[in-house]
Design an enzyme around this catalytic site. Structure first.
Site, PDB file in Angstrom:
ATOM      1  N   GLY A  48      51.972  21.821  22.692  1.00 61.35           N
ATOM      2  CA  GLY A  48      52.875  20.721  22.989  1.00 61.35           C
ATOM      3  C   GLY A  48      54.346  21.070  22.895  1.00 61.35           C
ATOM      4  O   GLY A  48      54.802  22.123  23.350  1.00 61.35           O
ATOM      5  N   ILE A  49      55.103  20.167  22.278  1.00 56.67           N
ATOM      6  CA  ILE A  49      56.548  20.334  22.149  1.00 56.67           C
ATOM      7  C   ILE A  49      56.884  21.593  21.359  1.00 56.67           C
ATOM      8  O   ILE A  49      57.822  22.319  21.697  1.00 56.67           O
ATOM      9  CB  ILE A  49      57.172  19.094  21.489  1.00 56.67           C
ATOM     10  CG1 ILE A  49      57.085  17.893  22.443  1.00 56.67           C
ATOM     11  CG2 ILE A  49      58.615  19.348  21.085  1.00 56.67           C
ATOM     12  CD1 ILE A  49      57.460  16.572  21.802  1.00 56.67           C
ATOM     13  N   GLY A  50      56.127  21.868  20.306  1.00 58.32           N
ATOM     14  CA  GLY A  50      56.399  23.050  19.486  1.00 58.32           C
ATOM     15  C   GLY A  50      56.257  24.335  20.272  1.00 58.32           C
ATOM     16  O   GLY A  50      57.110  25.232  20.188  1.00 58.32           O
TER      17      GLY A  50
ATOM     18  N   THR B  38      57.884  25.117  13.388  1.00 64.14           N
ATOM     19  CA  THR B  38      56.645  24.631  12.783  1.00 64.14           C
ATOM     20  C   THR B  38      55.916  23.754  13.791  1.00 64.14           C
ATOM     21  O   THR B  38      56.527  23.146  14.662  1.00 64.14           O
ATOM     22  CB  THR B  38      56.907  23.839  11.490  1.00 64.14           C
ATOM     23  OG1 THR B  38      57.604  22.618  11.793  1.00 64.14           O
ATOM     24  CG2 THR B  38      57.723  24.661  10.505  1.00 64.14           C
ATOM     25  N   GLY B  39      54.590  23.718  13.668  1.00 58.48           N
ATOM     26  CA  GLY B  39      53.825  23.022  14.690  1.00 58.48           C
ATOM     27  C   GLY B  39      54.021  23.666  16.039  1.00 58.48           C
ATOM     28  O   GLY B  39      54.115  22.991  17.060  1.00 58.48           O
ATOM     29  N   GLY B  40      54.062  24.994  16.054  1.00 61.90           N
ATOM     30  CA  GLY B  40      54.467  25.722  17.253  1.00 61.90           C
ATOM     31  C   GLY B  40      53.342  26.192  18.154  1.00 61.90           C
ATOM     32  O   GLY B  40      53.584  26.985  19.063  1.00 61.90           O
TER      33      GLY B  40
ATOM     34  N   TYR C  30      53.879   5.839  10.654  1.00 65.82           N
ATOM     35  CA  TYR C  30      54.483   6.926  11.432  1.00 65.82           C
ATOM     36  C   TYR C  30      55.959   6.651  11.692  1.00 65.82           C
ATOM     37  O   TYR C  30      56.818   7.522  11.491  1.00 65.82           O
ATOM     38  CB  TYR C  30      53.736   7.094  12.753  1.00 65.82           C
ATOM     39  CG  TYR C  30      54.369   8.106  13.674  1.00 65.82           C
ATOM     40  CD1 TYR C  30      54.174   9.466  13.468  1.00 65.82           C
ATOM     41  CD2 TYR C  30      55.155   7.705  14.755  1.00 65.82           C
ATOM     42  CE1 TYR C  30      54.754  10.406  14.314  1.00 65.82           C
ATOM     43  CE2 TYR C  30      55.737   8.631  15.600  1.00 65.82           C
ATOM     44  CZ  TYR C  30      55.529   9.975  15.376  1.00 65.82           C
ATOM     45  OH  TYR C  30      56.107  10.906  16.192  1.00 65.82           O
TER      46      TYR C  30
ATOM     47  N   SER D  93      61.470  10.686  16.312  1.00 69.68           N
ATOM     48  CA  SER D  93      60.741   9.918  17.312  1.00 69.68           C
ATOM     49  C   SER D  93      61.487   8.627  17.580  1.00 69.68           C
ATOM     50  O   SER D  93      62.077   8.034  16.665  1.00 69.68           O
ATOM     51  CB  SER D  93      59.329   9.593  16.829  1.00 69.68           C
ATOM     52  OG  SER D  93      58.696   8.673  17.694  1.00 69.68           O
TER      53      SER D  93
END
Length: 250
Positions: A17-19, A12-14, A151, A138
């Site tokens: 960035g990191i995803g 997810t969030g792919g 956050y 995080s």
């Protein structure tokens, strides 16, 4: 042959960035990857980067149940279950206690906490025994960084989920772990800090604060995720792996 040959994965969030780096790494290790995110154009570009024969994109917002259902229907249609789930999608903004609004709090927890919970819950019928679930946490969860309260609290919840879910899913051999990055250079982080000029200042800070003397790269986080997704980490359960250049450790 890669260490994830023949496996099916979801990130997810792919799309950036990191995803995206994680999706590319999982595909390079032999997995077929479903990527999801809110912006169709970025997802289409991500699939081209990963390889159209190795990935599919499903547009969706993890805070919306119907979007998660659509994602997992696509996975189900492939007919091979799910071996690796990377619950990476999240949002962040610098907002002090005094500035915090109900909208900011609700949006942060809707995506980072509720979205993560139902990303994993709705995957349960598809997860094959022995699957690996990796949550993106995080280092902010361990620190009292100003203006990052909501956050940080949301990521502390994610870390707690990994412990509880590891116990609940151990009967199926499903491992749940967390990767906690810090000071990673991504488009999303550039936007959070306020643009490229502000990011230059962060790079300068990293050069003095971080043992490695620089910010981290998305690919370095992706390497940790790939390790946790594979059998190389078979004896690691409920852990929190820091990818922070040592900034939280030294």
């Amino acid at each position: 042959m890669g260490q994830l040959e023949g496996k099916t994965s979801v990130v997810t969030g792919g799309s950036t960035g990191i995803g995206l780096a994680t999706a590319v790494r999982l595909a390079d290790e032999g997995a077929y990857v479903f990527v999801t995110g809110r912006r169709e154009s970025e997802l289409e570009a991500a699939v081209k980067t990963i390889g159209a024969d190795r990935a599919s994109a499903v547009v969706g917002d993890i805070s919306k149940a119907e979007d998660l259902d659509r994602l997992y229907e696509a996975v189900r249609a492939r007919g091979k279950g799910l071996d690796v789930l990377v619950a990476n999608a999240g949002i962040a903004a610098f907002v002090t206690l005094e500035q915090t609004t109900e909208e900011h709090f609700d949006q942060t927890f809707a995506v980072n906490v509720r979205g993560t919970l139902f990303t994993v819950q709705k995957a349960l019928p598809l997860l094959n025994d022995g699957a690996s679930v990796v949550l993106t946490g995080s280092t902010a969860a361990d620190r009292g960084m100003e203006a990052f309260g909501a956050y940080a609290a949301s990521k502390a919840a994610v870390r707690s989920f990994a412990r509880t879910w590891s116990n609940e899913l151990k009967g199926r051999g499903i491992r749940v772990n967390v990767v906690s990055p810090a000071m990673i250079e991504t488009p999303g982080n550039t936007a959070v800090v306020g643009g490229e000029e502000a990011m230059r200042a962060v790079r300068e800070t990293a050069a003095t604060m971080v043992a490695k003397g620089r910010m981290g790269q998305s690919e370095e986080v992706a390497a940790a995720v790939a390790f946790l997704a594979s059998e190389q980490s078979s004896y690691i359960v409920g852990a929190n792996i820091y990818v922070d250049g040592g900034v939280n450790q030294l």
